[in-house]
Design an enzyme around this catalytic site. Structure first.
Site, short mmCIF file in Angstrom:
data_model
loop_
_atom_site.label_atom_id
_atom_site.label_comp_id
_atom_site.label_asym_id
_atom_site.label_seq_id
_atom_site.Cartn_x
_atom_site.Cartn_y
_atom_site.Cartn_z
N ARG A 1 -12.92 -2.29 -1.24
CA ARG A 1 -12.52 -1.93 0.13
C ARG A 1 -13.63 -1.29 0.96
O ARG A 1 -13.82 -1.68 2.10
CB ARG A 1 -11.28 -1.02 0.11
CG ARG A 1 -10.06 -1.65 -0.52
CD ARG A 1 -8.82 -0.77 -0.38
NE ARG A 1 -8.43 -0.66 1.00
CZ ARG A 1 -8.56 0.43 1.74
NH1 ARG A 1 -9.05 1.54 1.22
NH2 ARG A 1 -8.19 0.43 3.00
N CYS B 1 -26.61 -4.67 -6.73
CA CYS B 1 -27.75 -4.90 -5.85
C CYS B 1 -27.29 -5.49 -4.51
O CYS B 1 -27.56 -6.64 -4.20
CB CYS B 1 -28.74 -5.82 -6.54
SG CYS B 1 -30.28 -5.94 -5.65
N ARG C 1 0.81 -1.22 0.00
CA ARG C 1 0.00 0.00 0.00
C ARG C 1 0.85 1.28 0.00
O ARG C 1 0.55 2.23 -0.72
CB ARG C 1 -0.85 -0.03 1.27
CG ARG C 1 -1.96 0.99 1.32
CD ARG C 1 -2.61 0.96 2.69
NE ARG C 1 -3.01 -0.35 3.13
CZ ARG C 1 -4.21 -0.89 2.93
NH1 ARG C 1 -5.13 -0.22 2.29
NH2 ARG C 1 -4.48 -2.10 3.37
C1 LIG Z 1 2.65 -11.24 4.19
C2 LIG Z 1 2.32 -9.89 3.71
N1 LIG Z 1 3.31 -9.06 3.35
C3 LIG Z 1 3.07 -7.81 2.91
C4 LIG Z 1 1.79 -7.33 2.79
C5 LIG Z 1 1.59 -5.94 2.29
O1 LIG Z 1 0.96 -5.14 3.21
P1 LIG Z 1 0.78 -3.59 2.95
O2 LIG Z 1 0.14 -3.42 1.63
O3 LIG Z 1 -0.08 -3.15 4.06
O4 LIG Z 1 2.13 -2.98 3.01
C6 LIG Z 1 0.71 -8.15 3.15
C7 LIG Z 1 -0.65 -7.63 3.13
O5 LIG Z 1 -1.39 -7.67 4.07
C8 LIG Z 1 0.98 -9.47 3.61
O6 LIG Z 1 -0.02 -10.30 3.93
#
Ligand SMILES: Cc1ncc(COP(=O)(O)O)c(C=O)c1O
Length: 418
Positions: free
Chosen positions: A318, A348, A281
């Site tokens: 989301r 729907c 993210r």
């Molecule tokens: C094992 C693992 N690594 C990395 C991530 C990436 O997380 P983020 O997008 O919150 O940085 C995730 C996502 O939840 C994950 O499950």
């Protein structure tokens, strides 16, 4: 030097732009809904995180689960990123984007034997195992293939990430990893297994983490375990801190990459072992907007205003899945007072809503809106529910835009059916 935060979606005289490219010019050619990404925002976010960790040996393994469109992966690979894959599908997509298997960590709560065999045969950099049973299956597969598998164990430190419960993974009640105190025995019992090479130890306590304490505690738990393992004679090459750094969906508050590094580096120094980061993210979240057209507006007798978009939970799940907040901006805001609007999708399902009671200038049919910060966990979570077709994706770079995934057709969908 760390690049500044790059927020690509800004108003221009001719409506909302993405790095100066008029978004309406994209819509005029390929319609809505459409995901628009800024290459520059991805580069800036990657470089900023990389620079923040400059003082400590580290490797960034971009988490494909956030967004694995090939063009974005190629862009990240060109910057020097490695990758974190959560399924064999993601391993193969990373390979097609140019990542060597050695540049991958392979995580995943339930990996099938065929997935493990693929990873072992292709010599994936590290397989993050979720249980002692999985370690034993990896050893068995490696033996049969005549390979030595590079592995790490994912530990569960029982830390509340203080994020949404559905994306918190570090508590004992969650299905992820093994209890941290069990890890030393699990490593010790398998140190002599010739088919396994223990190269790391892994933790990931959740996603969209916005409070410092859980991040610091996870780093502390990881470093402490790494020291114990090293004392036991495990030659660790890295500690893997997972992903999870949140982004400012409200456009205001957030732990910056610099603040994140300042939180965790002092903890990691207690072990001194290079760190693997798995951000998703934080690298791509701000880079994307989902652009959609208003297809209907209506007002209830009680005065509730609804704007129905041509994008819904099928394009961006989301809000329906976690009640998550996204800013929604009209491409050409109208000169009206603000009112409370419900911005909803066409599906729907009552949960198919992007915002309720959101103060917005008035909207009318055919207006275009951009749902911001949808570069992560947007297009990757899309579905064909209601037989809707996956939206195209566009990448804006250097004043130009390119379709990096075309709109799906009904023939694409029905090609699998008889
Ligand atoms: C094992 C693992 N690594 C990395 C991530 C990436 O997380 P983020 O997008 O919150 O940085 C995730 C996502 O939840 C994950 O499950």
């Amino acid at each position: 030097m760390a690049s500044l935060v790059h927020l690509p979606f800004q108003p221009t005289e001719r409506g909302l732009g993405c790095d100066g490219v008029r978004i309406e010019s994209i819509v005029e050619e390929i319609g809505t809904p459409v995901y628009v990404y800024s290459a520059e925002a991805i580069r800036a976010a990657y470089r900023r995180l990389d620079a923040a960790f400059a003082a400590y040996p580290h490797a960034i393994h971009y988490a494909l689960k956030a967004n694995s469109t090939l063009a974005l992966l190629r862009l990240l690979h060109a910057l020097g990123s490695r990758a974190d894959a959560n399924s064999v599908g993601e391993v193969q997509v990373a390979q097609r984007a140019g990542f060597a298997p050695r540049e991958l960590v392979f995580t995943g709560v339930g990996k099938g034997r065929d997935e493990l065999a693929y990873a072992v045969a292709n010599e994936v950099g590290t397989i993050n195992a979720e249980s002692p049973g999985e370690l034993d299956r990896i050893a068995e597969i490696a033996r049969a293939l005549g390979r030595r598998a590079r592995v790490a164990l994912r530990v569960n430190p029982d830390i509340d990430a203080q994020s949404h419960p559905n994306i918190s993974t570090g508590l004992r009640v969650n299905k992820f990893g093994v209890a941290v105190e069990e890890a030393p025995a699990i490593y010790r019992d398998r140190l002599g297994v010739a088919d396994l090479q223990f190269v790391g130890v892994h933790v990931h306590i959740g996603s969209q983490i916005t409070t410092p304490d859980p991040l610091r505690r996870a780093a502390r738990a990881l470093a402490s375990l790494a020291r114990t393992l090293r004392d036991q004679g495990v030659p660790l090459e890295h500690v893997d801190l997972g992903g999870g750094l949140g982004i400012a969906y409200d456009g205001v508050t957030m732990i910056t990459p610099d603040a994140y590094a300042a939180l965790v580096i002092p903890e990691l120094e207690a072990c001194g072992i290079p760190v693997v980061l798995e951000p998703g993210r934080a690298i791509v979240g701000h880079s994307g907007a989902l652009v959609s057209r208003v297809v209907d507006v209506k007002q209830s007798p009680e005065g509730r205003r609804f704007a129905v978009l041509d994008a819904g939970m099928t394009e961006l799940m989301r809000p329906a899945l976690y009640g998550s907040f996204h800013r929604i901006v009209p491409l050409q805001p109208r000169a009206t007072a603000e009112h409370a609007w419900d911005i909803v999708g066409p599906i729907c399902e009552t949960s198919d809503a992007f915002a309720r009671d959101r103060a917005m200038r008035d909207l009318a049919v055919d207006d275009l809106v951009a749902i911001l910060d949808t570069g992560a966990y947007g297009a990757v979570m899309a579905s064909n529910y209601n037989r809707r077709l996956l939206a195209p994706e566009v990448l804006v770079d250097d004043g130009r835009w390119t379709v990096i995934r075309r709109r799906q057709t009904l023939d694409d969908v029905l090609a699998l059916e008889r």
